[in-house]
Design a protein around this motif. Structure first.
Motif, PDB file in Angstrom:
ATOM      1  N   LEU A   1      46.819 -16.331  12.083  1.00 13.13           N
ATOM      2  CA  LEU A   1      48.124 -15.758  12.644  1.00 13.13           C
ATOM      3  C   LEU A   1      49.242 -15.964  11.800  1.00 13.13           C
ATOM      4  O   LEU A   1      49.885 -14.680  12.140  1.00 13.13           O
ATOM      5  N   GLU A   2      49.195 -15.854  10.352  1.00 13.17           N
ATOM      6  CA  GLU A   2      49.733 -15.732  10.195  1.00 13.17           C
ATOM      7  C   GLU A   2      49.721 -14.525   9.536  1.00 13.17           C
ATOM      8  O   GLU A   2      50.536 -14.117   8.750  1.00 13.17           O
ATOM      9  N   ARG A   3      48.763 -13.848   9.118  1.00 15.93           N
ATOM     10  CA  ARG A   3      48.489 -12.755   8.577  1.00 15.93           C
ATOM     11  C   ARG A   3      48.553 -11.437   8.982  1.00 15.93           C
ATOM     12  O   ARG A   3      48.981 -10.929   9.099  1.00 15.93           O
ATOM     13  N   ILE A   4      49.061 -12.436  10.940  1.00 17.85           N
ATOM     14  CA  ILE A   4      48.887 -10.391  11.658  1.00 17.85           C
ATOM     15  C   ILE A   4      49.605 -10.390  11.409  1.00 17.85           C
ATOM     16  O   ILE A   4      50.424  -9.507  11.631  1.00 17.85           O
TER      17      ILE A   4
ATOM     18  N   LEU B   1      55.138  -7.150  10.559  1.00 17.39           N
ATOM     19  CA  LEU B   1      55.527  -7.448   9.980  1.00 17.39           C
ATOM     20  C   LEU B   1      56.853  -6.473   8.689  1.00 17.39           C
ATOM     21  O   LEU B   1      57.404  -6.068   8.833  1.00 17.39           O
ATOM     22  N   LYS B   2      55.143  -5.767   8.132  1.00 16.15           N
ATOM     23  CA  LYS B   2      55.167  -4.670   7.181  1.00 16.15           C
ATOM     24  C   LYS B   2      55.594  -3.342   8.034  1.00 16.15           C
ATOM     25  O   LYS B   2      56.357  -2.767   7.277  1.00 16.15           O
ATOM     26  N   MET B   3      54.716  -3.057   8.312  1.00 13.55           N
ATOM     27  CA  MET B   3      54.675  -2.150   9.688  1.00 13.55           C
ATOM     28  C   MET B   3      56.406  -2.450  10.247  1.00 13.55           C
ATOM     29  O   MET B   3      56.614  -0.761  10.130  1.00 13.55           O
ATOM     30  N   ARG B   4      57.158  -3.207  10.667  1.00 13.25           N
ATOM     31  CA  ARG B   4      58.157  -2.821  11.148  1.00 13.25           C
ATOM     32  C   ARG B   4      59.391  -2.477  10.755  1.00 13.25           C
ATOM     33  O   ARG B   4      60.631  -2.119  10.632  1.00 13.25           O
TER      34      ARG B   4
ATOM     35  N   LEU C   1      57.938 -18.543  10.498  1.00 14.96           N
ATOM     36  CA  LEU C   1      57.727 -16.892  11.339  1.00 14.96           C
ATOM     37  C   LEU C   1      56.650 -16.067  11.440  1.00 14.96           C
ATOM     38  O   LEU C   1      56.151 -15.090  12.428  1.00 14.96           O
ATOM     39  N   CYS C   2      56.324 -15.882  10.640  1.00 14.64           N
ATOM     40  CA  CYS C   2      55.120 -15.036  10.762  1.00 14.64           C
ATOM     41  C   CYS C   2      54.268 -14.947  11.514  1.00 14.64           C
ATOM     42  O   CYS C   2      53.611 -14.179  12.577  1.00 14.64           O
TER      43      CYS C   2
ATOM     44  N   ALA D   1      54.224 -13.960  19.581  1.00 14.07           N
ATOM     45  CA  ALA D   1      54.780 -12.827  20.742  1.00 14.07           C
ATOM     46  C   ALA D   1      54.258 -11.517  20.407  1.00 14.07           C
ATOM     47  O   ALA D   1      54.073 -10.997  21.884  1.00 14.07           O
ATOM     48  N   ALA D   2      54.078 -10.675  19.839  1.00 11.24           N
ATOM     49  CA  ALA D   2      53.502  -9.379  19.527  1.00 11.24           C
ATOM     50  C   ALA D   2      52.336  -9.339  20.394  1.00 11.24           C
ATOM     51  O   ALA D   2      52.149  -8.222  20.982  1.00 11.24           O
TER      52      ALA D   2
END
Length: 86
Positions: free
Chosen positions: A3-6, A11-14, A33-34, A40-41
């Motif tokens: 989940l952290e990696r995802i 987040l890097k895309m957003r 947070l990641c 949520a995503a």
């Protein structure tokens, strides 16, 4: 499932202006947070695919994602995090 990696990838895309800081940040708070962002995503994506979603639910998840994005931005722009880059 990492989940952290995802969450970090999404987040890097957003938040493209913060990509380098998102990649470098390893604090426990940021990692949490990641993970929350990923959950949520993915929930939002599932609702969109199902096509039987309640728009209120989708709006709620979009609000959660936006709130986490603001939290990430705030966390990465704090003085403690900036010191890492010096």
């Amino acid at each position: 499932m990492d989940l952290e990696r995802i969450g970090r990838s999404r987040l890097k895309m957003r938040l493209p202006a913060l990509r380098a800081m998102i990649e470098a940040q390893r604090s426990p708070a940021f990692r949490a947070l990641c993970e929350e962002y990923a959950l949520a995503a993915m929930a939002r994506d599932d609702l969109i695919v199902a096509l039987r979603h309640d728009h209120v639910d989708l709006d709620g998840l979009n609000a959660v994602l936006a709130e986490i994005e603001r939290d990430v931005d705030r966390l990465l722009r704090t003085s403690n995090v900036r010191q890492i880059w010096k």
